[in-house]
Design an enzyme around this catalytic site. Structure first.
Site, short mmCIF file in Angstrom:
data_model
loop_
_atom_site.label_atom_id
_atom_site.label_comp_id
_atom_site.label_asym_id
_atom_site.label_seq_id
_atom_site.Cartn_x
_atom_site.Cartn_y
_atom_site.Cartn_z
N GLU B 77 0.81 -0.97 -0.15
CA GLU B 77 -0.08 0.02 -0.01
C GLU B 77 0.65 1.38 -0.03
O GLU B 77 0.58 2.46 -0.62
CB GLU B 77 -1.00 -0.06 1.33
CG GLU B 77 -2.03 -0.96 1.12
CD GLU B 77 -1.61 -2.45 1.84
OE1 GLU B 77 -0.46 -2.67 2.08
OE2 GLU B 77 -2.63 -3.07 1.98
N PHE B 139 -11.17 -6.67 14.50
CA PHE B 139 -9.97 -7.14 13.45
C PHE B 139 -9.68 -6.28 12.57
O PHE B 139 -10.45 -5.64 11.75
CB PHE B 139 -10.54 -8.36 12.84
CG PHE B 139 -9.56 -9.03 12.04
CD1 PHE B 139 -8.26 -9.45 12.29
CD2 PHE B 139 -9.75 -9.23 10.39
CE1 PHE B 139 -7.32 -9.99 11.33
CE2 PHE B 139 -9.01 -9.61 9.84
CZ PHE B 139 -7.72 -10.07 10.17
N GLN B 140 -8.61 -5.89 12.22
CA GLN B 140 -8.14 -5.05 11.30
C GLN B 140 -8.66 -3.47 11.61
O GLN B 140 -9.02 -2.65 10.82
CB GLN B 140 -8.34 -5.16 9.96
CG GLN B 140 -7.25 -6.60 9.70
CD GLN B 140 -7.49 -6.95 8.05
OE1 GLN B 140 -8.17 -6.47 7.43
NE2 GLN B 140 -6.08 -7.26 7.60
N LYS B 189 -17.02 -0.20 6.29
CA LYS B 189 -17.42 -1.15 5.33
C LYS B 189 -18.86 -1.20 5.14
O LYS B 189 -19.19 -1.37 4.03
CB LYS B 189 -16.97 -2.41 5.87
CG LYS B 189 -16.92 -3.63 5.21
CD LYS B 189 -16.73 -5.01 5.82
CE LYS B 189 -16.69 -6.06 4.58
NZ LYS B 189 -16.06 -7.37 5.32
N MET B 498 24.55 6.66 0.98
CA MET B 498 24.72 7.94 1.52
C MET B 498 25.04 7.84 2.93
O MET B 498 25.82 8.88 3.72
CB MET B 498 23.38 8.63 1.25
CG MET B 498 23.41 10.38 1.61
SD MET B 498 24.72 11.21 1.22
CE MET B 498 23.80 11.77 -0.32
#
Lengths: 174, 590
Positions: B77, B139-140, B189, B498
């Site tokens: 993502e 959940f999530q 949702k 770097m």
């Protein structure tokens, strides 16, 4: 640090989480605040947040500009302290024993405070006013024994007929 | 509930009665939340979205097959947000990324922060757990609105299905207007599956959001007065010039005033670097003569840059002899880092238009001659000379030569990024994409994906290090799946270069945890169905670049460079721009 005290009156849209946005901004930009209060304003749907902070004028200006970047912020005004009424509310529960009761009531009277609750062993005192007066009253009460203390932090309003005298941080820096 | 306008409908539908039309149309316009979301995106002109499906957005994705949206399935993502930002920068439109709740949403955070610091307009749509479960550690479930508060221009948690369309409308307006930035819209949702009437909405404006576009004329005159009086003026050209679409006005302004132009990292491309008045990159890895000009100028005109510390070095030593004019659309940038004498708050293009009227034609030949005399001839001569192995700057210059400087070039973050910024020579606006403010490793490949999707007509190169590439090479799969013709130049030194350079210069060569083993990048490319080419000698550079250009599809060139090459010149961290180092030096000299 001798940084000057500033009182910001911030008008915001009354949306969920708006106080969170303001406080989060203060923390993220490392602006130190003395107190912050929020409540209704004269306009429906608009809340008024009072922030007391210390800083150099350019720092306070930066606070103001950053606040303006929040979508919910409608107006930020730096209230001139001398031309404003700056009051807070304190409630304090003091322990009382026999003779001390009368003495406390005398102090309450001198400071134009109010006794709002009493039990055989305590008095609850409510006082409103400037920070100095509240501090002085508290200092007088401390020797009796403070059981519980709550202060709202200052709210402020400029004197005069309208709110137009308040100095506004102009967005366009000119 | 939204009601269709009977007058409009009647005219579209000939002889039907208005009443019947409303009925029919209303029936037709009852949509699911998912369809409303897609319709609201389409109404904003969105044709492309970068995303990754998951639990809380399954009902949202349900509407995709029938929506007029090209969804690009990324592999992580974070890269959806980066690709959306790159897409936004090359197309001038708002980029869109989509993620599910919880980990999908938190993975967007770095991309949002990147877009925030570089003022890139993107809208992120995240799914949230169903409303009855919010606040119960479902959940999530994460509080993505709370998490993204400091890294978005604004964010929303949608509560009702009828709020979806107006919220998306406002989100796009806020993302693209004023100083652009990322906006997140979190949608539970269950709202995606609910049904409601939908009709397109208008943005009604917002009391607390009124960006000032046109600057105050008094300030413009003050600025012009200072420009007209200055003997050694210098322009600091920032990203804002391109964001405002003011490149043409800027060009005219530069030529009329005769002022030399120093570029910030993101300002490169706003004005052709091949123009005689263009000096090149300023700041930490800026050219010697550019930083010398900063040290000597009597007026600094910053247009659309925010005085980032990588550009200014130590503030006390920054443009010490100069008065400062600062043109910025964000009033909070005025005086935030650098004391400003004349602030001009407004859109860069609008400001340039007004200033153009007020400034007098000048040449400044003597001043520009002095700046020219400050060039580091030794270093520049050394760059013409090349060893047997591929030197980073020769690779960059070879890519520029092959593409005639017309390609979109993106980079990752690190040494290769600075080599590219120093030596590519950008002549076109919005074709140079790099993670400037946040310095996000991994940005290279996903930004190339977003850029190619946005501008399929342009050749796209990304220059990456072997470190950053290992953070995001999974996007080769995205590029292969989308058949994107992009070329990846891996500047491979086997180090986190770097960091190694800083350890070399400032930590007594204590190479702590910077040796990085990479895969065989040629085989890796092949495993993804892409082409891999390895280059180990100087003479192989140009043929490899030509071969990559001739192949239709993603190509990875593994340029194996000298492991301990450093980026010079460099301003040591915390030092003034005038205290640059130009070659390997003894640490005790600092």
């Amino acid at each position: 640090m001798a940084a000057e005290k500033h009182i910001l009156a911030v008008l915001v849209e009354d949306h969920p989480g708006v106080l969170n946005r303001v406080v989060s901004l203060m923390r993220r930009r490392s602006f130190n605040i003395d107190s912050i209060t929020v409540g209704y304003s004269e306009q429906p749907g608009v809340s008024r947040i009072t922030i007391v902070l210390r800083g150099e004028p350019y720092e306070v200006e930066q606070v103001s500009k950053q606040l303006y970047k929040l979508m919910e912020v409608l107006k930020v005004t730096d209230l001139p302290e001398r031309e404003s009424v700056v009051h807070e509310l304190m409630m304090v529960k003091v322990a009382t024993k026999g003779a001390s009761r009368a003495e406390i009531m005398q102090i309450v009277d001198i400071y134009q405070a109010k006794i709002v609750d009493a039990t055989p062993t305590t008095l609850m005192i409510q006082a409103a006013g400037g920070e100095e007066k509240i501090n002085a009253l508290l200092a007088m009460l401390r020797p009796f024994g403070i059981r519980e203390l709550v202060r709202t932090g200052p709210v402020a309003m400029t004197r005069g007929a309208s709110g137009t005298q308040i100095k506004s941080h102009a967005i366009a820096a000119d | 509930m939204a009601v269709a306008n009977p007058k409009e409908l009647k005219s579209q539908n000939g002889n039907r009665t208005a009443e019947r039309v409303i009925e029919v149309v209303e029936e037709a316009r009852v949509l699911t939340g998912a369809q409303i979301t897609c319709a609201a995106l389409e109404a904003e002109g969105v044709t492309t979205a970068f995303g990754y499906p998951g639990g809380a957005v399954i009902p949202f994705y349900d509407a995709f097959p029938t929506a007029n949206l090209h969804h690009i399935l990324v592999r992580f993502e974070q890269w959806a947000a980066m690709a959306a930002a790159a897409y936004a920068r090359v197309t001038g439109q708002v980029g869109v990324c989509i993620a599910t709740s919880g980990p999908g949403a938190t993975n967007l955070v770095t991309g949002l922060a990147d877009a925030m610091l570089d003022s890139v307009p993107i809208v992120a749509i995240t799914g949230q757990v169903i409303q009855p479960l919010i606040g119960r550690d479902a959940f999530q479930e994460v509080d993505i609105q709370g998490i993204t508060l400091p890294v978005t221009k604004h964010n929303y948690a949608v509560q009702r299905i009828e709020d979806i369309a107006p919220t998306i409308k406002e989100a796009f307006h806020i993302a693209r207007s004023g100083r652009p930035g990322p906006v997140l819209v979190d949608i539970p949702k269950n709202l995606f599956s609910e049904r409601a009437a939908y009709s397109p909405v208008e943005f009604k404006g917002r009391r607390g959001y009124q960006p000032s576009l046109v600057p105050n004329m008094r300030q413009v005159r003050l600025a012009a007065e200072m420009i007209n009086k200055a003997e050694k003026p210098l322009i600091m050209a920032g990203h804002g010039i391109m964001i405002s679409g003011g490149e043409a006005e800027f060009h005219e302004f530069v030529e009329k005033t005769g002022m030399p132009v120093a570029f910030t990292l993101l300002g490169q491309g706003c004005f052709p670097e091949s123009h005689p008045q263009a000096l090149g990159l300023m700041g930490m890895h800026g050219h010697k003569h550019v930083n010398a000009a900063l040290g000597e100028c009597d007026l600094l005109v910053n247009i659309g840059a925010r005085f980032d510390d990588r550009a200014t070095g130590k503030i006390a030593g920054f443009a010490p002899k100069a008065k400062v004019v600062h043109v910025d659309i964000d009033p909070a940038e005025i005086g935030k880092n650098v004391r400003t004498d004349v602030p001009v708050v407004g859109d860069a293009r609008e400001a340039l238009k007004l200033m153009l009227e007020e400034v007098q034609p000048r040449q400044h030949s003597e001043w520009r001659g002095w700046i020219e005399s400050q060039r580091n001839r030794v270093l520049e001569a050394a760059l013409e000379d090349y060893p047997e192995w591929p030197e980073p700057y020769t690779i960059i210059k070879a890519i520029r030569k092959a593409t005639n400087g017309e390609a979109i070039v993106t980079t990752d973050v690190g040494q290769h990024q600075m080599w590219t910024a120093q030596h590519y020579g950008f002549d076109y606006p919005n074709r140079w994409l790099t993670s400037g403010g946040l310095g996000t490793m991994g940005y290279g490949l996903p930004s190339a994906v977003g850029a190619k999707v946005g501008r399929p007509d342009l050749e796209v190169w990304t220059v990456v290090g072997d470190g950053g590439f290992q953070m995001s090479f999974n996007e080769l799969a995205t590029a292969a799946q989308e058949k994107l013709d992009i070329n990846v130049a891996v500047i491979n030194n086997g180090y986190l270069g770097m960091v190694r350079q800083w350890q070399d210069l400032f930590h007594s060569k204590n190479y702590s945890e910077v040796e990085i083993l990479g895969p065989d990048f040629v085989k890796l490319a092949e495993a993804f169905g892409c082409t891999g080419i390895r280059v180990t000698k100087h003479e192989e550079i140009a043929p490899a670049i030509e071969r990559a250009r001739s192949i239709n599809g993603p190509v990875v060139i593994d340029f194996v460079i000298e492991p301990e090459a450093n980026v010079y010149p460099m301003v040591p961290p915390g030092a003034s721009n005038s205290d640059m180092v130009h070659e390997r030096f003894d640490q005790n000299e600092l």
